[in-house]
Design an enzyme around this catalytic site. Sequence first.
Site: not given
Ligand SMILES: *Cc1c(COP(=O)(O)O)cnc(C)c1O
Length: 397
Positions: A212, A61, A114, A187
Amino acid sequence: MNKRYYDNALGFGTRAVHVGNDVDAETGAVRRPITMANSYELPYDPTSMNWSSADGNLYTRNGGANQKYLQEKLASLEHGEDCVVLASGVAALSGLFFAMLKSGDHVVFSSVTYIAVYRLLNELFNTKFGVETTIVDTTDIEKVRAAIRPNTRLIHIETPGNPTLAISDIKTLAGLAHKHGALLSVDNTFASPFNQRPTELGADFTVESLTKYINGHGDAMGGAIIGRKEHLDIIRAQSQINLGGVISPFNAWLIMRGSVTLPLRMQRHNENALAVARWLREQPAVSFVAYPGLEDDPGYETAKKQMTKGFGGVLSFGLKADHDTHNRFVSELKIITSAVSLGHDESLIVFLGEDDERQYLYPEKFHNGFFRFSVGLEDKEDIIADLEQALKAVKPA
Ligand SMILES: *Cc1c(COP(=O)(O)O)cnc(C)c1O
Protein backbone atom coordinates in the site's frame (compact mmCIF):
# COMPACT_ATOMS: atom_id res chain seq x y z
CA MET A 1 24.73 -1.74 7.24
CA ASN A 2 24.75 1.90 6.37
CA LYS A 3 26.26 3.37 9.54
CA ARG A 4 26.56 6.87 8.13
CA TYR A 5 22.84 7.46 8.21
CA TYR A 6 21.80 5.02 10.91
CA ASP A 7 20.73 7.72 13.29
CA ASN A 8 17.18 8.04 14.52
CA ALA A 9 17.81 11.66 15.48
CA LEU A 10 17.66 12.57 11.79
CA GLY A 11 14.32 13.66 10.39
CA PHE A 12 11.83 11.25 8.85
CA GLY A 13 12.41 12.64 5.36
CA THR A 14 16.18 12.30 5.63
CA ARG A 15 15.89 8.72 6.81
CA ALA A 16 13.33 7.90 4.08
CA VAL A 17 15.97 8.96 1.54
CA HIS A 18 19.13 7.52 3.06
CA VAL A 19 18.65 4.59 5.44
CA GLY A 20 19.29 1.26 3.73
CA ASN A 21 20.99 2.82 0.72
CA ASP A 22 24.74 3.17 0.32
CA VAL A 23 27.37 3.44 -2.38
CA ASP A 24 27.86 0.02 -3.96
CA ALA A 25 31.30 -1.17 -2.83
CA GLU A 26 32.14 -2.90 -6.10
CA THR A 27 31.09 -0.34 -8.73
CA GLY A 28 30.77 2.93 -6.83
CA ALA A 29 27.16 3.20 -8.03
CA VAL A 30 25.16 5.57 -5.81
CA ARG A 31 22.30 3.06 -5.68
CA ARG A 32 22.60 -0.40 -4.22
CA PRO A 33 21.93 -3.01 -6.92
CA ILE A 34 19.23 -5.68 -7.03
CA THR A 35 20.92 -8.88 -5.89
CA MET A 36 18.99 -11.56 -7.74
CA ALA A 37 21.13 -14.50 -6.57
CA ASN A 38 19.39 -17.10 -4.44
CA SER A 39 22.55 -18.34 -2.75
CA TYR A 40 25.86 -17.01 -1.49
CA GLU A 41 29.38 -18.46 -1.50
CA LEU A 42 30.11 -20.80 1.40
CA PRO A 43 33.19 -20.63 3.68
CA TYR A 44 36.09 -23.14 3.31
CA ASP A 45 34.49 -25.64 5.68
CA PRO A 46 30.71 -25.22 5.62
CA THR A 47 29.85 -28.44 7.45
CA SER A 48 29.32 -26.87 10.84
CA MET A 49 26.94 -24.23 9.49
CA ASN A 50 23.36 -24.02 10.66
CA TRP A 51 21.34 -24.30 7.45
CA SER A 52 18.38 -22.61 9.16
CA SER A 53 20.38 -19.59 10.27
CA ALA A 54 19.39 -16.03 9.48
CA ASP A 55 22.89 -14.75 10.31
CA GLY A 56 25.18 -13.97 7.43
CA ASN A 57 24.68 -14.60 3.74
CA LEU A 58 23.69 -18.18 2.96
CA TYR A 59 20.49 -18.58 0.98
CA THR A 60 17.95 -15.92 0.02
CA ARG A 61 15.09 -17.55 1.96
CA ASN A 62 17.24 -17.14 5.08
CA GLY A 63 17.71 -13.47 4.23
CA GLY A 64 18.53 -11.60 1.02
CA ALA A 65 20.52 -8.43 0.50
CA ASN A 66 17.60 -6.29 -0.74
CA GLN A 67 15.33 -7.60 2.00
CA LYS A 68 17.91 -6.55 4.60
CA TYR A 69 18.30 -3.03 3.20
CA LEU A 70 14.52 -2.57 3.33
CA GLN A 71 14.31 -3.98 6.86
CA GLU A 72 16.93 -1.50 8.00
CA LYS A 73 14.94 1.41 6.56
CA LEU A 74 11.57 0.28 7.95
CA ALA A 75 12.95 -0.34 11.46
CA SER A 76 14.24 3.23 11.35
CA LEU A 77 11.03 4.79 9.97
CA GLU A 78 8.88 2.97 12.55
CA HIS A 79 11.39 3.62 15.38
CA GLY A 80 11.59 -0.12 16.05
CA GLU A 81 14.52 -2.26 17.10
CA ASP A 82 14.20 -4.84 14.33
CA CYS A 83 12.12 -5.66 11.25
CA VAL A 84 11.24 -8.70 9.15
CA VAL A 85 10.03 -8.12 5.59
CA LEU A 86 7.99 -10.88 3.92
CA ALA A 87 6.20 -11.47 0.61
CA SER A 88 2.91 -9.68 1.45
CA GLY A 89 1.06 -7.95 4.23
CA VAL A 90 -0.83 -11.16 4.90
CA ALA A 91 2.45 -13.14 5.05
CA ALA A 92 3.51 -10.68 7.76
CA LEU A 93 0.22 -11.06 9.68
CA SER A 94 0.13 -14.85 9.44
CA GLY A 95 3.86 -15.01 10.21
CA LEU A 96 3.32 -12.96 13.35
CA PHE A 97 0.39 -15.08 14.52
CA PHE A 98 2.12 -18.37 13.68
CA ALA A 99 5.30 -17.51 15.58
CA MET A 100 3.71 -15.80 18.58
CA LEU A 101 0.70 -18.06 19.30
CA LYS A 102 0.37 -21.65 20.39
CA SER A 103 -2.59 -23.86 21.19
CA GLY A 104 -4.36 -22.83 24.36
CA ASP A 105 -3.49 -19.15 23.87
CA HIS A 106 -6.25 -16.57 23.55
CA VAL A 107 -6.32 -13.64 21.12
CA VAL A 108 -8.50 -10.54 21.22
CA PHE A 109 -8.80 -8.80 17.86
CA SER A 110 -10.61 -5.84 16.33
CA SER A 111 -14.06 -6.32 14.84
CA VAL A 112 -12.82 -4.19 11.93
CA THR A 113 -9.73 -5.69 10.31
CA TYR A 114 -8.40 -6.78 6.99
CA ILE A 115 -10.41 -9.84 5.90
CA ALA A 116 -7.46 -12.26 6.13
CA VAL A 117 -7.06 -11.46 9.85
CA TYR A 118 -10.65 -12.55 10.39
CA ARG A 119 -10.10 -15.75 8.38
CA LEU A 120 -6.81 -16.57 10.09
CA LEU A 121 -7.87 -15.96 13.68
CA ASN A 122 -11.56 -16.72 13.58
CA GLU A 123 -11.61 -19.66 11.15
CA LEU A 124 -8.15 -21.23 10.87
CA PHE A 125 -6.07 -20.76 14.01
CA ASN A 126 -8.99 -21.67 16.29
CA THR A 127 -10.11 -24.80 14.45
CA LYS A 128 -6.70 -26.07 13.31
CA PHE A 129 -4.47 -25.07 16.22
CA GLY A 130 -6.79 -24.60 19.21
CA VAL A 131 -6.13 -20.88 19.60
CA GLU A 132 -9.07 -19.20 21.34
CA THR A 133 -10.27 -15.97 19.73
CA THR A 134 -12.58 -13.14 20.71
CA ILE A 135 -13.72 -10.43 18.28
CA VAL A 136 -14.13 -7.09 20.04
CA ASP A 137 -14.94 -3.52 19.10
CA THR A 138 -11.51 -2.27 20.12
CA THR A 139 -12.61 1.37 19.87
CA ASP A 140 -14.18 0.65 23.29
CA ILE A 141 -11.52 0.04 25.96
CA GLU A 142 -14.03 -1.42 28.42
CA LYS A 143 -15.03 -4.10 25.91
CA VAL A 144 -11.40 -5.05 25.44
CA ARG A 145 -10.83 -5.15 29.20
CA ALA A 146 -13.84 -7.43 29.62
CA ALA A 147 -12.60 -9.80 26.91
CA ILE A 148 -9.17 -10.41 28.44
CA ARG A 149 -8.63 -13.86 29.97
CA PRO A 150 -5.72 -15.29 31.96
CA ASN A 151 -4.45 -16.96 28.77
CA THR A 152 -4.72 -13.85 26.56
CA ARG A 153 -1.40 -13.72 24.75
CA LEU A 154 -2.08 -11.14 22.03
CA ILE A 155 -4.35 -8.18 21.32
CA HIS A 156 -4.38 -7.40 17.60
CA ILE A 157 -5.85 -4.13 16.37
CA GLU A 158 -6.03 -2.22 13.14
CA THR A 159 -6.26 1.56 13.30
CA PRO A 160 -7.62 3.12 11.16
CA GLY A 161 -9.51 -0.11 10.50
CA ASN A 162 -10.25 -1.43 7.04
CA PRO A 163 -12.89 -0.63 5.80
CA THR A 164 -14.83 1.48 8.35
CA LEU A 165 -11.88 3.71 9.45
CA ALA A 166 -12.61 2.84 13.11
CA ILE A 167 -9.96 4.29 15.43
CA SER A 168 -8.57 2.37 18.41
CA ASP A 169 -6.41 3.99 21.09
CA ILE A 170 -2.95 2.44 20.72
CA LYS A 171 -1.35 3.81 23.88
CA THR A 172 -4.22 2.83 26.18
CA LEU A 173 -4.48 -0.64 24.64
CA ALA A 174 -0.72 -1.16 24.97
CA GLY A 175 -0.99 -0.34 28.68
CA LEU A 176 -3.94 -2.68 29.09
CA ALA A 177 -2.23 -5.54 27.23
CA HIS A 178 0.97 -5.22 29.23
CA LYS A 179 -0.87 -5.05 32.54
CA HIS A 180 -2.31 -8.48 31.73
CA GLY A 181 0.92 -9.99 30.40
CA ALA A 182 -0.24 -9.83 26.77
CA LEU A 183 1.35 -8.33 23.66
CA LEU A 184 -0.18 -5.68 21.39
CA SER A 185 0.15 -5.79 17.60
CA VAL A 186 -1.08 -2.94 15.42
CA ASP A 187 -1.77 -3.09 11.71
CA ASN A 188 -0.56 0.36 10.68
CA THR A 189 -1.16 0.00 6.93
CA PHE A 190 -3.80 2.77 6.61
CA ALA A 191 -1.66 5.32 8.45
CA SER A 192 1.91 4.43 7.39
CA PRO A 193 4.80 5.37 9.69
CA PHE A 194 4.68 8.94 8.44
CA ASN A 195 1.33 9.54 10.15
CA GLN A 196 1.51 7.09 13.06
CA ARG A 197 4.18 4.98 14.78
CA PRO A 198 2.64 2.34 17.06
CA THR A 199 5.99 1.23 18.53
CA GLU A 200 6.49 4.75 19.94
CA LEU A 201 3.05 4.44 21.56
CA GLY A 202 3.94 1.17 23.28
CA ALA A 203 2.86 -1.48 20.76
CA ASP A 204 5.00 -4.61 20.68
CA PHE A 205 4.49 -5.17 16.96
CA THR A 206 3.72 -2.92 14.04
CA VAL A 207 2.52 -4.65 10.88
CA GLU A 208 2.52 -2.96 7.48
CA SER A 209 1.26 -4.10 4.12
CA LEU A 210 4.09 -2.58 2.05
CA THR A 211 1.88 -3.15 -0.98
CA LYS A 212 0.00 0.00 0.00
CA TYR A 213 1.49 3.39 0.99
CA ILE A 214 5.08 2.36 1.64
CA ASN A 215 5.60 1.13 -1.92
CA GLY A 216 2.95 3.55 -3.07
CA HIS A 217 2.97 2.84 -6.79
CA GLY A 218 0.69 -0.19 -7.09
CA ASP A 219 3.36 -2.40 -8.63
CA ALA A 220 4.76 -4.66 -5.88
CA MET A 221 3.66 -6.68 -2.86
CA GLY A 222 5.32 -6.95 0.51
CA GLY A 223 4.70 -6.95 4.23
CA ALA A 224 6.65 -6.05 7.33
CA ILE A 225 6.65 -6.75 11.05
CA ILE A 226 8.52 -4.28 13.25
CA GLY A 227 9.25 -4.97 16.90
CA ARG A 228 11.87 -6.09 19.38
CA LYS A 229 14.71 -8.40 18.36
CA GLU A 230 13.75 -11.07 20.94
CA HIS A 231 10.41 -11.55 19.11
CA LEU A 232 11.58 -10.88 15.58
CA ASP A 233 14.28 -13.55 15.83
CA ILE A 234 11.50 -16.08 16.46
CA ILE A 235 9.40 -14.74 13.58
CA ARG A 236 12.42 -14.85 11.26
CA ALA A 237 13.28 -18.43 12.22
CA GLN A 238 9.76 -19.84 12.16
CA SER A 239 7.79 -17.79 9.67
CA GLN A 240 10.42 -16.64 7.19
CA ILE A 241 12.92 -19.48 7.04
CA ASN A 242 10.62 -22.42 7.77
CA LEU A 243 7.26 -21.26 6.40
CA GLY A 244 9.14 -19.60 3.55
CA GLY A 245 7.05 -16.58 2.54
CA VAL A 246 10.15 -14.60 1.60
CA ILE A 247 10.02 -11.40 -0.45
CA SER A 248 11.65 -11.39 -3.90
CA PRO A 249 14.73 -9.17 -4.31
CA PHE A 250 12.98 -7.25 -7.08
CA ASN A 251 9.91 -6.47 -4.96
CA ALA A 252 12.12 -5.47 -2.03
CA TRP A 253 14.04 -3.12 -4.36
CA LEU A 254 10.84 -1.61 -5.80
CA ILE A 255 9.43 -0.99 -2.32
CA MET A 256 12.76 0.49 -1.21
CA ARG A 257 12.56 2.92 -4.11
CA GLY A 258 8.89 3.74 -3.56
CA SER A 259 9.48 4.40 0.14
CA VAL A 260 11.90 7.26 -0.59
CA THR A 261 8.96 9.56 -1.38
CA LEU A 262 6.67 8.27 1.40
CA PRO A 263 6.66 11.54 3.38
CA LEU A 264 5.89 13.65 0.32
CA ARG A 265 3.17 11.31 -0.87
CA MET A 266 1.56 11.02 2.57
CA GLN A 267 1.35 14.80 2.92
CA ARG A 268 -0.54 14.91 -0.36
CA HIS A 269 -2.75 11.89 0.48
CA ASN A 270 -3.63 13.51 3.83
CA GLU A 271 -4.45 16.84 2.20
CA ASN A 272 -6.45 15.35 -0.69
CA ALA A 273 -8.47 12.95 1.46
CA LEU A 274 -9.42 15.67 3.93
CA ALA A 275 -10.56 17.93 1.10
CA VAL A 276 -12.56 15.12 -0.52
CA ALA A 277 -14.12 14.07 2.82
CA ARG A 278 -15.21 17.65 3.51
CA TRP A 279 -16.65 18.02 0.02
CA LEU A 280 -18.50 14.69 0.13
CA ARG A 281 -20.08 15.56 3.45
CA GLU A 282 -21.77 18.59 1.88
CA GLN A 283 -23.44 16.57 -0.86
CA PRO A 284 -27.14 15.89 -0.23
CA ALA A 285 -26.90 12.52 -2.05
CA VAL A 286 -24.18 11.24 0.30
CA SER A 287 -25.54 9.27 3.27
CA PHE A 288 -22.38 9.34 5.39
CA VAL A 289 -18.63 9.91 5.26
CA ALA A 290 -16.26 8.03 7.57
CA TYR A 291 -12.88 9.76 7.87
CA PRO A 292 -11.01 10.27 11.16
CA GLY A 293 -9.94 13.76 10.06
CA LEU A 294 -13.52 15.10 10.21
CA GLU A 295 -14.08 16.85 13.57
CA ASP A 296 -17.37 15.04 14.18
CA ASP A 297 -16.02 11.59 13.31
CA PRO A 298 -16.22 9.25 16.36
CA GLY A 299 -12.48 8.54 16.04
CA TYR A 300 -11.35 12.16 15.65
CA GLU A 301 -10.08 12.88 19.18
CA THR A 302 -8.08 9.68 19.46
CA ALA A 303 -6.82 9.95 15.89
CA LYS A 304 -5.61 13.49 16.51
CA LYS A 305 -3.51 12.24 19.43
CA GLN A 306 -1.86 9.32 17.65
CA MET A 307 -1.84 10.34 13.96
CA THR A 308 0.46 13.29 14.34
CA LYS A 309 0.88 14.37 10.72
CA GLY A 310 -2.52 13.62 9.20
CA PHE A 311 -5.34 11.14 8.87
CA GLY A 312 -4.31 9.16 5.81
CA GLY A 313 -5.70 8.84 2.32
CA VAL A 314 -8.57 6.37 2.80
CA LEU A 315 -12.19 7.20 3.58
CA SER A 316 -15.52 5.42 3.29
CA PHE A 317 -18.85 6.86 2.18
CA GLY A 318 -22.30 5.79 1.09
CA LEU A 319 -25.00 7.17 -1.19
CA LYS A 320 -28.68 7.62 -0.42
CA ALA A 321 -29.37 5.18 -3.21
CA ASP A 322 -30.00 1.53 -4.01
CA HIS A 323 -27.40 -1.14 -4.78
CA ASP A 324 -27.38 -0.64 -8.53
CA THR A 325 -27.02 3.14 -8.28
CA HIS A 326 -23.80 2.62 -6.34
CA ASN A 327 -22.50 0.46 -9.20
CA ARG A 328 -23.65 2.96 -11.82
CA PHE A 329 -21.89 5.74 -9.93
CA VAL A 330 -18.59 3.85 -10.12
CA SER A 331 -19.07 3.12 -13.82
CA GLU A 332 -19.45 6.88 -14.46
CA LEU A 333 -16.09 7.76 -12.88
CA LYS A 334 -13.46 8.82 -15.40
CA ILE A 335 -10.30 9.38 -13.34
CA ILE A 336 -10.96 7.22 -10.29
CA THR A 337 -10.41 3.50 -10.94
CA SER A 338 -12.62 0.72 -9.61
CA ALA A 339 -10.14 -1.68 -8.00
CA VAL A 340 -9.22 -3.12 -4.63
CA SER A 341 -6.00 -2.15 -2.86
CA LEU A 342 -5.19 1.34 -1.62
CA GLY A 343 -2.31 3.70 -1.12
CA HIS A 344 -1.42 3.82 -4.80
CA ASP A 345 -0.57 6.99 -6.69
CA GLU A 346 -3.95 6.81 -8.45
CA SER A 347 -7.34 7.05 -6.75
CA LEU A 348 -9.04 3.66 -6.26
CA ILE A 349 -12.64 2.98 -5.27
CA VAL A 350 -14.40 -0.26 -4.36
CA PHE A 351 -18.12 -0.79 -3.76
CA LEU A 352 -18.43 -3.09 -0.75
CA GLY A 353 -22.15 -3.83 -1.03
CA GLU A 354 -24.47 -4.67 1.84
CA ASP A 355 -24.12 -8.40 2.45
CA ASP A 356 -20.53 -8.70 3.66
CA GLU A 357 -20.49 -11.52 6.22
CA ARG A 358 -18.90 -9.18 8.78
CA GLN A 359 -21.38 -6.35 8.26
CA TYR A 360 -23.03 -7.13 11.60
CA LEU A 361 -19.77 -6.08 13.24
CA TYR A 362 -19.88 -2.62 11.60
CA PRO A 363 -21.89 0.42 12.71
CA GLU A 364 -25.40 0.67 11.26
CA LYS A 365 -24.59 3.31 8.65
CA PHE A 366 -22.44 0.77 6.77
CA HIS A 367 -25.29 -1.71 6.38
CA ASN A 368 -26.79 -0.22 3.21
CA GLY A 369 -23.67 -0.60 1.09
CA PHE A 370 -20.73 1.76 0.92
CA PHE A 371 -17.55 2.64 -0.92
CA ARG A 372 -14.00 2.39 0.32
CA PHE A 373 -12.16 5.20 -1.42
CA SER A 374 -8.37 5.47 -1.53
CA VAL A 375 -7.76 9.09 -2.47
CA GLY A 376 -4.75 9.32 -4.77
CA LEU A 377 -2.15 11.90 -5.65
CA GLU A 378 -4.05 13.57 -8.50
CA ASP A 379 -5.05 17.24 -8.19
CA LYS A 380 -7.84 17.34 -5.63
CA GLU A 381 -9.95 19.60 -7.84
CA ASP A 382 -9.93 16.87 -10.52
CA ILE A 383 -10.85 14.14 -8.04
CA ILE A 384 -13.76 16.18 -6.71
CA ALA A 385 -14.89 17.12 -10.23
CA ASP A 386 -14.89 13.43 -11.18
CA LEU A 387 -17.05 12.55 -8.16
CA GLU A 388 -19.35 15.47 -8.91
CA GLN A 389 -19.97 14.55 -12.55
CA ALA A 390 -20.64 10.91 -11.61
CA LEU A 391 -23.13 11.99 -8.93
CA LYS A 392 -24.89 14.20 -11.47
CA ALA A 393 -24.99 11.37 -13.99
CA VAL A 394 -26.71 8.89 -11.65
CA LYS A 395 -28.94 11.42 -9.80
CA PRO A 396 -29.34 9.66 -6.44
CA ALA A 397 -32.00 10.82 -3.95
C1 LIG B 1 -4.01 -4.79 2.15
C2 LIG B 1 -3.98 -4.91 3.61
C3 LIG B 1 -3.38 -6.02 4.21
C4 LIG B 1 -2.84 -7.18 3.41
O1 LIG B 1 -1.71 -6.85 2.67
P1 LIG B 1 -1.28 -7.63 1.35
O2 LIG B 1 0.00 -6.97 1.00
O3 LIG B 1 -2.38 -7.44 0.36
O4 LIG B 1 -1.13 -9.06 1.71
C5 LIG B 1 -3.33 -6.06 5.59
N1 LIG B 1 -3.86 -5.09 6.33
C6 LIG B 1 -4.46 -4.02 5.79
C7 LIG B 1 -5.03 -2.97 6.68
C8 LIG B 1 -4.55 -3.89 4.41
O5 LIG B 1 -5.17 -2.84 3.88
